[in-house]
Motif scaffolding. Structure first.
Motif, PDB file in Angstrom:
ATOM      1  N   HIS A  55      14.366 -12.897  54.073  1.00  0.00           N
ATOM      2  CA  HIS A  55      14.741 -11.778  53.209  1.00  0.00           C
ATOM      3  C   HIS A  55      13.525 -11.087  52.609  1.00  0.00           C
ATOM      4  O   HIS A  55      13.598  -9.920  52.246  1.00  0.00           O
ATOM      5  CB  HIS A  55      15.655 -12.276  52.083  1.00  0.00           C
ATOM      6  N   ALA A  56      12.420 -11.813  52.511  1.00  0.00           N
ATOM      7  CA  ALA A  56      11.199 -11.244  51.932  1.00  0.00           C
ATOM      8  C   ALA A  56       9.985 -11.786  52.660  1.00  0.00           C
ATOM      9  O   ALA A  56       9.955 -12.963  53.043  1.00  0.00           O
ATOM     10  CB  ALA A  56      11.109 -11.572  50.441  1.00  0.00           C
ATOM     11  N   VAL A  57       9.000 -10.911  52.872  1.00  0.00           N
ATOM     12  CA  VAL A  57       7.712 -11.329  53.432  1.00  0.00           C
ATOM     13  C   VAL A  57       6.633 -10.888  52.464  1.00  0.00           C
ATOM     14  O   VAL A  57       6.579  -9.713  52.059  1.00  0.00           O
ATOM     15  CB  VAL A  57       7.443 -10.716  54.818  1.00  0.00           C
ATOM     16  N   LEU A  58       5.776 -11.812  52.066  1.00  0.00           N
ATOM     17  CA  LEU A  58       4.666 -11.515  51.167  1.00  0.00           C
ATOM     18  C   LEU A  58       3.366 -11.705  51.932  1.00  0.00           C
ATOM     19  O   LEU A  58       3.136 -12.770  52.529  1.00  0.00           O
ATOM     20  CB  LEU A  58       4.701 -12.421  49.936  1.00  0.00           C
ATOM     21  N   PHE A  59       2.515 -10.691  51.911  1.00  0.00           N
ATOM     22  CA  PHE A  59       1.295 -10.683  52.700  1.00  0.00           C
ATOM     23  C   PHE A  59       0.070 -10.907  51.816  1.00  0.00           C
ATOM     24  O   PHE A  59      -0.250 -10.077  50.960  1.00  0.00           O
ATOM     25  CB  PHE A  59       1.154  -9.354  53.440  1.00  0.00           C
ATOM     26  N   ASP A  60      -0.600 -12.023  52.046  1.00  0.00           N
ATOM     27  CA  ASP A  60      -1.878 -12.281  51.374  1.00  0.00           C
ATOM     28  C   ASP A  60      -2.986 -11.711  52.252  1.00  0.00           C
ATOM     29  O   ASP A  60      -3.841 -12.436  52.781  1.00  0.00           O
ATOM     30  CB  ASP A  60      -2.061 -13.786  51.152  1.00  0.00           C
ATOM     31  N   VAL A  61      -2.939 -10.393  52.439  1.00  0.00           N
ATOM     32  CA  VAL A  61      -3.898  -9.672  53.280  1.00  0.00           C
ATOM     33  C   VAL A  61      -4.291  -8.390  52.544  1.00  0.00           C
ATOM     34  O   VAL A  61      -3.654  -7.982  51.579  1.00  0.00           O
ATOM     35  CB  VAL A  61      -3.312  -9.321  54.666  1.00  0.00           C
ATOM     36  N   THR A  62      -5.336  -7.718  53.029  1.00  0.00           N
ATOM     37  CA  THR A  62      -5.759  -6.465  52.416  1.00  0.00           C
ATOM     38  C   THR A  62      -5.079  -5.291  53.132  1.00  0.00           C
ATOM     39  O   THR A  62      -4.430  -5.473  54.172  1.00  0.00           O
ATOM     40  CB  THR A  62      -7.288  -6.299  52.474  1.00  0.00           C
ATOM     41  N   SER A 117      -2.167 -10.100  47.799  1.00  0.00           N
ATOM     42  CA  SER A 117      -3.572 -10.492  47.914  1.00  0.00           C
ATOM     43  C   SER A 117      -4.394  -9.993  46.732  1.00  0.00           C
ATOM     44  O   SER A 117      -3.879  -9.347  45.809  1.00  0.00           O
ATOM     45  CB  SER A 117      -4.149  -9.923  49.204  1.00  0.00           C
ATOM     46  N   SER A 118      -5.701 -10.237  46.780  1.00  0.00           N
ATOM     47  CA  SER A 118      -6.616  -9.746  45.746  1.00  0.00           C
ATOM     48  C   SER A 118      -6.753  -8.231  45.779  1.00  0.00           C
ATOM     49  O   SER A 118      -7.433  -7.661  44.922  1.00  0.00           O
ATOM     50  CB  SER A 118      -7.990 -10.403  45.897  1.00  0.00           C
ATOM     51  N   PRO A 128      -3.452  -6.124  41.515  1.00  0.00           N
ATOM     52  CA  PRO A 128      -3.923  -6.612  40.210  1.00  0.00           C
ATOM     53  C   PRO A 128      -3.651  -8.102  40.034  1.00  0.00           C
ATOM     54  O   PRO A 128      -2.610  -8.578  40.476  1.00  0.00           O
ATOM     55  CB  PRO A 128      -3.112  -5.784  39.214  1.00  0.00           C
ATOM     56  N   PRO A 129      -4.575  -8.867  39.428  1.00  0.00           N
ATOM     57  CA  PRO A 129      -5.782  -8.395  38.763  1.00  0.00           C
ATOM     58  C   PRO A 129      -7.025  -8.348  39.637  1.00  0.00           C
ATOM     59  O   PRO A 129      -8.117  -8.152  39.124  1.00  0.00           O
ATOM     60  CB  PRO A 129      -5.955  -9.441  37.663  1.00  0.00           C
ATOM     61  N   GLY A 130      -6.900  -8.549  40.929  1.00  0.00           N
ATOM     62  CA  GLY A 130      -8.053  -8.447  41.818  1.00  0.00           C
ATOM     63  C   GLY A 130      -8.646  -9.783  42.188  1.00  0.00           C
ATOM     64  O   GLY A 130      -7.971 -10.825  42.149  1.00  0.00           O
ATOM     65  N   GLY A 131      -9.937  -9.765  42.562  1.00  0.00           N
ATOM     66  CA  GLY A 131     -10.595 -10.940  43.112  1.00  0.00           C
ATOM     67  C   GLY A 131     -10.743 -12.086  42.125  1.00  0.00           C
ATOM     68  O   GLY A 131     -10.625 -11.924  40.910  1.00  0.00           O
ATOM     69  N   ASN A 134     -13.925  -9.303  47.296  1.00  0.00           N
ATOM     70  CA  ASN A 134     -13.010  -8.967  46.202  1.00  0.00           C
ATOM     71  C   ASN A 134     -11.746  -8.259  46.673  1.00  0.00           C
ATOM     72  O   ASN A 134     -10.931  -7.849  45.849  1.00  0.00           O
ATOM     73  CB  ASN A 134     -13.712  -8.079  45.165  1.00  0.00           C
ATOM     74  N   GLY A 135     -11.578  -8.094  47.988  1.00  0.00           N
ATOM     75  CA  GLY A 135     -10.387  -7.414  48.481  1.00  0.00           C
ATOM     76  C   GLY A 135     -10.347  -5.945  48.142  1.00  0.00           C
ATOM     77  O   GLY A 135      -9.274  -5.352  48.056  1.00  0.00           O
ATOM     78  N   GLY A 136     -11.509  -5.324  47.960  1.00  0.00           N
ATOM     79  CA  GLY A 136     -11.590  -3.921  47.588  1.00  0.00           C
ATOM     80  C   GLY A 136     -12.335  -3.762  46.275  1.00  0.00           C
ATOM     81  O   GLY A 136     -12.288  -4.630  45.402  1.00  0.00           O
TER      82      GLY A 136
END
Length: 485
Positions: free
Chosen positions: A256-263, A451-452, A455-458, A420-422
């Motif tokens: 039902h949900a996909v969460l991506f720990d990617v940039t 992902s980072s 917010p709140p980022g890296g 820092n993922g951006g």
């Protein structure tokens, strides 16, 4: 929980970095069935450790010292000690050496740190003491999306200083070389020119948590944090699969949900066809920041720093004065390579004997470089260390280096070496990766980014994952996450 049709899993999390694991735990705690899929053969993202140089020398491949992990509202709420995580706290959190043989130091005591800054003692106390007092109340707001804070006056006190540039704050607050240098090293963790507004934010946070908790080292390596998170997740009934690199939504089981720990770059590659044209445009225009060049050393003995404070510190900020550090970061941001780069160095084995054979030591360091740089900064970094620790080179048994492209190969989230993922400047502080009512929602139903690059980022804190999972729980399942203090 809402009545939803049966799927293979309630939720799938792509990526097992601290944010991916944080998201997975938050979802699993709510009673869902959750699968984590990791592209590498080992979990952890930036939390991996390995014998990179010689047998018996354990090095942290990316993150090394963990003030934010120790003070993370999410991680503090989890029984990670019961799953093997042990922190070791050096007597000095961070030291900042100068050419005259002395060093400014960040100790747990606010008063002692301030006293050692001489003429800036009172200025330091006025700046940091209220923040240390306020931090437990404002941490959840600071480490999350832009919302109305639960403690608005305390948050306003923090924000007035956090939104200024590090150079301006130093000009307004400090006059001594020691205080200005110590401050510059803290603010340089923002990985952008110190003239940028908001560069004071990360410096203030690092100082506050240093006084509250210190800057601890996880015993056995940063991998220990990932292992503890994964162990707890599995104990709740979660499942982890490694060795499957996701390049398409078609590779995923139903959920039902996909969460991506990617940039944003990888998110577009995987699911871009599902997004609105506006959201695609926003992701394509997301900005990545400076990269890093990384070195790990196997050493025949401890680093022979001249300043005593450096020999008691887990982290060393090498850059001499504020002016030198500011120039180095400005030059790097302009796409050039400074002769005297700002160097972040960690010496974990001084406090954790499991990192090296008896009598031997490890050290870890990186400097900032232009995004995508393939320059070899080995000599420049080692010259900077030798500058404050004469005889350092004589103790090197072996070294291992990673340029920006090798960093990205190690972890695809490190685009061009950006850890820092951006870039976390004013344009992407609260609107990363896109300007939306919730930064964690994509424009496609059921797809989230955790992902980072949100917010709140890296940093190793898991809060991006917690907030993304909280959003998914509310949107899809009609559930609330376990609250954090």
């Amino acid at each position: 929980m809402r009545n939803l049709e049966k799927r293979d899993y309630d939720a799938v999390v792509v990526g097992s970095g601290p944010n991916g694991l944080g998201a997975a735990i938050t979802l699993q705690q709510a009673g869902l069935s959750v699968l984590v899929i990791e592209g590498k053969d080992t979990i952890g993202g930036g939390l991996r450790s390995a014998e990179l140089t010689l047998p018996g020398f354990v090095h942290d491949i990316c993150s090394a010292i963990h003030p934010l992990a120790a003070e993370s509202p999410l991680f503090k709420a989890l029984p990670l000690q019961e799953h093997g995580l042990e922190y070791i706290t050096p007597p000095v959190s961070a030291a900042h050496p100068f050419d005259n043989g002395t060093a400014a130091v960040l100790k747990k005591s606010v008063a002692e740190t301030a006293r050692l800054l001489g003429a800036d003692e009172e200025s330091y106390l006025q700046l940091i003491k209220p923040l240390v007092s306020d931090w437990p109340r404002i941490a959840p707001s600071t480490l999350g999306p832009l919302t109305f804070p639960n403690h608005p006056f305390a948050m306003a006190r923090f924000g007035l200083n956090a939104l200024t540039s590090a150079e301006l704050l130093a000009k307004m607050r400090f006059e001594t070389m020691e205080a200005r240098g110590l401050w510059a090293g803290m603010a340089a963790h923002s990985i952008q020119p110190l003239s940028n507004i908001t560069t004071s934010a990360i410096g203030l946070v690092l100082m506050a948590v240093g006084h509250l908790r210190g800057w601890p080292v996880p015993k056995g390596g940063s991998q220990s944090i990932a292992n503890a998170l994964a162990s707890y997740f599995v104990s709740l009934g979660g499942k982890i699969e490694t060795g499957t690199y996701i390049q398409s939504l078609q590779q995923l089981p139903s959920s039902h949900a996909v969460l991506f720990d990617v940039t944003p770059k990888q998110l577009l590659q995987i699911a871009g066809h599902k997004f609105s044209s506006l959201y695609q445009w926003q992701l394509r225009n997301y900005r990545y920041g400076m990269g890093v060049f990384k070195i790990d050393w196997a050493l025949d003995g401890p680093i022979p720093f001249t300043a005593e404070g450096c020999r008691e510190a887990g982290t060393i900020h090498i850059g001499n004065t504020l002016e030198e550090i500011a120039a180095s970061e400005s030059i790097t941001a302009a796409g050039l390579h400074p002769e005297k780069p700002f160097v972040l160095l960690a010496q974990q084995s001084l406090f954790d004997s499991s990192r090296a054979p008896d009598g031997k030591h490890t050290a870890w360091a990186y400097c900032h470089v232009p995004n995508g740089s393939q320059a070899d900064m080995t000599s420049a970094i080692e010259q900077q260390v030798e500058r404050f620790a004469p005889g350092f080179r004589d103790r090197i048994l072996e070294r291992h280096t990673l340029n920006t492209l090798q960093m990205e190969t190690y972890n695809p989230n490190y685009i061009g070496g950006d850890i820092n993922g951006g870039i976390i400047d004013i344009g992407q502080l609260f609107t990363r990766p896109a300007l939306r009512p919730s930064p964690y929602r994509t424009s496609a139903k059921g797809l989230y980014i955790c992902s980072s690059s949100t917010p709140p980022g890296g940093g190793v804190h898991g809060m991006c994952g917690y907030h993304a999972a909280s959003r998914a729980l509310k949107d899809i399942f009609g559930l609330k996450p376990l609250s954090l203090k």
